[in-house]
Design a protein around this motif. Structure first.
Motif, PDB file in Angstrom:
ATOM      1  N   MET A 183       0.816  -1.216   0.000  1.00 50.20           N
ATOM      2  CA  MET A 183       0.000   0.000   0.000  1.00 50.20           C
ATOM      3  C   MET A 183       0.851   1.268   0.000  1.00 50.20           C
ATOM      4  N   PHE A 184       1.962   1.270   0.722  1.00 52.62           N
ATOM      5  CA  PHE A 184       2.864   2.420   0.671  1.00 52.62           C
ATOM      6  C   PHE A 184       3.423   2.586  -0.735  1.00 52.62           C
ATOM      7  N   HIS A 185       3.753   1.482  -1.374  1.00 53.52           N
ATOM      8  CA  HIS A 185       4.369   1.539  -2.701  1.00 53.52           C
ATOM      9  C   HIS A 185       3.368   2.003  -3.749  1.00 53.52           C
ATOM     10  N   ALA A 198      -0.944   8.832   2.317  1.00 50.19           N
ATOM     11  CA  ALA A 198      -2.303   8.490   1.892  1.00 50.19           C
ATOM     12  C   ALA A 198      -2.766   7.140   2.413  1.00 50.19           C
ATOM     13  N   THR A 199      -1.867   6.380   3.001  1.00 55.00           N
ATOM     14  CA  THR A 199      -2.212   5.049   3.514  1.00 55.00           C
ATOM     15  C   THR A 199      -2.463   5.130   5.013  1.00 55.00           C
ATOM     16  N   GLY A 200      -3.677   4.831   5.419  1.00 50.41           N
ATOM     17  CA  GLY A 200      -4.033   4.888   6.829  1.00 50.41           C
ATOM     18  C   GLY A 200      -3.949   3.519   7.490  1.00 50.41           C
ATOM     19  N   ILE A 201      -3.811   3.535   8.786  1.00 55.94           N
ATOM     20  CA  ILE A 201      -3.743   2.283   9.538  1.00 55.94           C
ATOM     21  C   ILE A 201      -5.027   1.478   9.371  1.00 55.94           C
ATOM     22  N   CYS A 211      10.915   3.442  -6.871  1.00 51.23           N
ATOM     23  CA  CYS A 211      11.635   2.835  -5.750  1.00 51.23           C
ATOM     24  C   CYS A 211      11.005   3.296  -4.443  1.00 51.23           C
ATOM     25  N   LEU A 212      10.610   2.359  -3.591  1.00 50.52           N
ATOM     26  CA  LEU A 212       9.965   2.728  -2.335  1.00 50.52           C
ATOM     27  C   LEU A 212      10.889   3.551  -1.446  1.00 50.52           C
ATOM     28  N   LEU A 213      12.186   3.262  -1.461  1.00 54.51           N
ATOM     29  CA  LEU A 213      13.116   4.048  -0.649  1.00 54.51           C
ATOM     30  C   LEU A 213      13.114   5.507  -1.090  1.00 54.51           C
ATOM     31  N   GLY A 214      13.127   5.722  -2.401  1.00 56.75           N
ATOM     32  CA  GLY A 214      13.077   7.080  -2.917  1.00 56.75           C
ATOM     33  C   GLY A 214      11.754   7.755  -2.609  1.00 56.75           C
ATOM     34  N   ASN A 215      10.658   6.999  -2.755  1.00 58.38           N
ATOM     35  CA  ASN A 215       9.335   7.568  -2.480  1.00 58.38           C
ATOM     36  C   ASN A 215       9.197   7.985  -1.019  1.00 58.38           C
ATOM     37  N   ILE A 216       9.632   7.122  -0.110  1.00 59.53           N
ATOM     38  CA  ILE A 216       9.543   7.437   1.312  1.00 59.53           C
ATOM     39  C   ILE A 216      10.474   8.595   1.667  1.00 59.53           C
ATOM     40  N   SER A 217      11.627   8.653   1.019  1.00 59.93           N
ATOM     41  CA  SER A 217      12.541   9.777   1.254  1.00 59.93           C
ATOM     42  C   SER A 217      11.851  11.103   0.962  1.00 59.93           C
ATOM     43  N   ALA A 218      11.139  11.151  -0.173  1.00 57.70           N
ATOM     44  CA  ALA A 218      10.474  12.393  -0.565  1.00 57.70           C
ATOM     45  C   ALA A 218       9.331  12.743   0.378  1.00 57.70           C
ATOM     46  N   GLU A 219       8.661  11.741   0.903  1.00 55.12           N
ATOM     47  CA  GLU A 219       7.477  11.981   1.739  1.00 55.12           C
ATOM     48  C   GLU A 219       7.776  12.195   3.211  1.00 55.12           C
TER      49      GLU A 219
END
Length: 207
Positions: free
Chosen positions: A31-33, A39-42, A117-125
């Motif tokens: 879901m994060f990817h 935008a992804t809630g628990i 790339c999830l690492l790149g996406n999370i870095s930006a967020e």
């Protein structure tokens, strides 16, 4: 920013099932990817796994702590490919490095140039807002560039490329350039940025 850790009282209840933790992490990874961290809630995560929200807090103190485990799982999942493709001493170092990028480019083509790339996406967020997440991102980016460094150092030792720049610096530059190319790929929905990355890196920088 991040959800507050629930009180000890909220943690009372049945003993957590071991597979629930992994199922939650795998759901978070998907879901994060796909939709991003913010935008992804628990609630959506636990619903996708079919467990009550309280089960989440049996395993994770907060969304931030959960995000770190998702990042770790993502890198662990990809580490075997990195090791298999980049550490085979029977294959010339630049050949295996280029083959790795060819494999990734083909995978992004097949996926329709989405996610990146999830690492790149999370870095930006998230990196600006969480020291804990940032710490894990730095660690995994360092490990990733370390695989590239192994190939580049061997290529330098064999005289295939020059040694004016340290292999570690070259490796970080290659990874940084790749991450930038992935952002352009997603914006343009095209493999052109990835092809251009290869043209410059293997046609000029490492020629």
């Amino acid at each position: 920013m991040f959800e507050v850790e629930p009180s000890p009282a909220a943690r009372r209840g049945p003993k957590p099932k071991p597979d629930t933790r992994n199922n939650l992490v795998q759901a978070g990874l998907r879901m994060f990817h796909t939709g991003g961290y913010a935008a992804t809630g628990i609630q959506g995560i636990v619903e996708s796994v079919g467990v009550p929200k309280g089960s989440f807090y049996n395993h994770f103190a907060s969304k931030e702590a959960f995000g770190v485990e998702v990042i770790d799982a993502y890198f662990a999942r990809n580490q075997d490919k990195l090791r298999t493709m980049l550490c085979d001493a029977d294959v010339a170092p630049l050949v295996r490095l280029e083959a790795y990028f060819d494999d990734r480019i083909e995978a992004f083509r097949a996926a329709g140039f989405v996610k990146g790339c999830l690492l790149g996406n999370i870095s930006a967020e998230v990196a600006d807002h969480s020291a804990l997440v940032r710490e894990h991102l730095v660690k995994h980016f360092g490990s990733w560039s370390g695989f590239f460094e192994t190939c580049l150092a061997q290529a330098q030792e064999e005289g295939v490329i020059g040694d004016q720049l340290p292999a570690a610096l070259l490796a970080r530059f290659v990874l940084n350039s790749w991450e930038g190319a992935l952002l352009r790929m997603r914006a343009e929905k095209s493999d052109a940025p990835l092809i251009e990355f290869k043209q410059v890196v293997f046609g000029r920088l490492l020629a």
